[in-house]
Design a protein around this motif. Structure first.
Motif, PDB file in Angstrom:
ATOM      1  N   THR A   5       0.848  -1.179   0.000  1.00 22.47           N
ATOM      2  CA  THR A   5       0.000   0.000   0.000  1.00 22.47           C
ATOM      3  C   THR A   5       0.885   1.230   0.000  1.00 22.47           C
ATOM      4  OG1 THR A   5      -1.915   1.063   1.045  1.00 22.47           O
ATOM      5  CG2 THR A   5      -0.260   0.124   2.524  1.00 22.47           C
ATOM      6  N   ASN A   6       0.411   2.272  -0.589  1.00 21.84           N
ATOM      7  CA  ASN A   6       1.156   3.524  -0.630  1.00 21.84           C
ATOM      8  C   ASN A   6       1.305   4.067   0.780  1.00 21.84           C
ATOM      9  OD1 ASN A   6       1.448   6.576  -0.954  1.00 21.84           O
ATOM     10  ND2 ASN A   6       1.674   5.863  -3.059  1.00 21.84           N
ATOM     11  N   LYS A   7       2.469   4.599   1.093  1.00 25.37           N
ATOM     12  CA  LYS A   7       2.722   5.144   2.435  1.00 25.37           C
ATOM     13  C   LYS A   7       1.743   6.251   2.814  1.00 25.37           C
ATOM     14  CE  LYS A   7       7.660   4.153   2.641  1.00 25.37           C
ATOM     15  NZ  LYS A   7       8.996   4.728   2.799  1.00 25.37           N
ATOM     16  N   ALA A   8       1.197   6.941   1.832  1.00 24.14           N
ATOM     17  CA  ALA A   8       0.265   8.033   2.095  1.00 24.14           C
ATOM     18  C   ALA A   8      -1.133   7.539   2.472  1.00 24.14           C
ATOM     19  CB  ALA A   8       0.164   8.942   0.870  1.00 24.14           C
ATOM     20  N   ARG A   9      -1.407   6.267   2.298  1.00 25.30           N
ATOM     21  CA  ARG A   9      -2.738   5.719   2.570  1.00 25.30           C
ATOM     22  C   ARG A   9      -2.853   5.291   4.042  1.00 25.30           C
ATOM     23  NH1 ARG A   9      -5.588   5.260  -2.027  1.00 25.30           N
ATOM     24  NH2 ARG A   9      -4.515   4.913  -3.985  1.00 25.30           N
ATOM     25  N   ASN A  10      -2.905   6.256   4.924  1.00 27.54           N
ATOM     26  CA  ASN A  10      -2.968   5.966   6.356  1.00 27.54           C
ATOM     27  C   ASN A  10      -4.238   5.213   6.744  1.00 27.54           C
ATOM     28  OD1 ASN A  10      -0.469   7.208   6.977  1.00 27.54           O
ATOM     29  ND2 ASN A  10      -1.454   9.210   6.819  1.00 27.54           N
ATOM     30  N   ASP A  11      -5.374   5.603   6.192  1.00 25.41           N
ATOM     31  CA  ASP A  11      -6.626   4.905   6.503  1.00 25.41           C
ATOM     32  C   ASP A  11      -6.558   3.448   6.051  1.00 25.41           C
ATOM     33  OD1 ASP A  11      -7.709   7.196   7.608  1.00 25.41           O
ATOM     34  OD2 ASP A  11      -8.828   7.747   5.798  1.00 25.41           O
ATOM     35  N   GLN A  19      -3.881   1.627   5.755  1.00 24.88           N
ATOM     36  CA  GLN A  19      -2.971   0.901   6.636  1.00 24.88           C
ATOM     37  C   GLN A  19      -3.661   0.502   7.937  1.00 24.88           C
ATOM     38  OE1 GLN A  19       0.858   3.011   6.867  1.00 24.88           O
ATOM     39  NE2 GLN A  19       0.388   3.786   4.829  1.00 24.88           N
ATOM     40  N   ARG A  20      -4.437   1.401   8.496  1.00 25.40           N
ATOM     41  CA  ARG A  20      -5.198   1.056   9.709  1.00 25.40           C
ATOM     42  C   ARG A  20      -6.196  -0.058   9.415  1.00 25.40           C
ATOM     43  NH1 ARG A  20      -4.576   6.590  10.457  1.00 25.40           N
ATOM     44  NH2 ARG A  20      -6.547   7.095   9.429  1.00 25.40           N
ATOM     45  N   ASP A  43      -4.277  -3.359   9.180  1.00 23.78           N
ATOM     46  CA  ASP A  43      -3.901  -3.759  10.544  1.00 23.78           C
ATOM     47  C   ASP A  43      -5.093  -4.403  11.254  1.00 23.78           C
ATOM     48  OD1 ASP A  43      -1.313  -2.729  10.250  1.00 23.78           O
ATOM     49  OD2 ASP A  43      -1.776  -0.858  11.293  1.00 23.78           O
ATOM     50  N   ASP A  68       2.568  -5.546   9.066  1.00 21.86           N
ATOM     51  CA  ASP A  68       3.515  -4.675   8.361  1.00 21.86           C
ATOM     52  C   ASP A  68       4.910  -5.255   8.560  1.00 21.86           C
ATOM     53  OD1 ASP A  68       4.891  -2.590   7.210  1.00 21.86           O
ATOM     54  OD2 ASP A  68       4.472  -1.176   8.821  1.00 21.86           O
TER      55      ASP A  68
END
Length: 154
Positions: free
Chosen positions: A126-132, A134-135, A138, A144
């Protein structure tokens, strides 16, 4: 909402591309013309183990529509005791349906398909900018565990 996941059809490519464009990153990187997407879809159909799926909402009075998509690629290899793995990419849920459980249903579908194909691992980047996102991953139990690199080939 009655969403069914199935393999995508060529005539759904415009709706799939619209989902890919439907976020901040996609707006700036997807092409305006559909020709390369149709060519890519045709190429994917010719490759074994490279599948594109859609989530179809058929509960609307206006008719069925594509509300989610993902690509699943099966990879055989020698590492991890010759584990077969699946790579999930191009994960998208229509913006007006996010946060309603559709993403969880989509990943459950992908995991079932990966298990049925003999995979012991489902992986993604996933792109590092995609914080939502990534959550979300998780919360689904994805770890990760690796650092990813990409290089554009000219």
């Amino acid at each position: 909402m009655g969403v069914v996941f199935r393999e995508a059809n060529r005539d759904e490519v415009p709706e799939i591309v619209a989902l890919l464009r439907d976020d901040v990153l996609g707006q700036g990187r997807e092409a305006a013309t559909l020709d390369p997407y149709f060519a890519a879809f045709d190429q994917m159909q010719a490759e074994r183990g490279n599948l594109l799926f859609v989530g179809i909402d058929d509960s609307r009075a206006e008719g069925a529509r594509v509300v989610a998509t993902y690509q699943l690629t099966f990879i055989s290899g020698l590492s991890l005791k010759a584990a077969r793995r699946a790579q999930i990419e191009s994960v998208r849920v229509h913006s007006d349906l996010r946060g309603q459980g559709l993403g969880e249903a989509m990943f459950a579908d992908a995991e079932d398909r990966a298990r049925a194909a003999g995979c012991g691992l489902l992986q993604l980047t996933t792109n590092k900018a995609r914080n939502d996102a990534q959550r979300f991953y998780d919360r689904l139990g994805y770890v990760d565990s690796h650092v990813g690199y990409k290089k554009t080939l000219d």
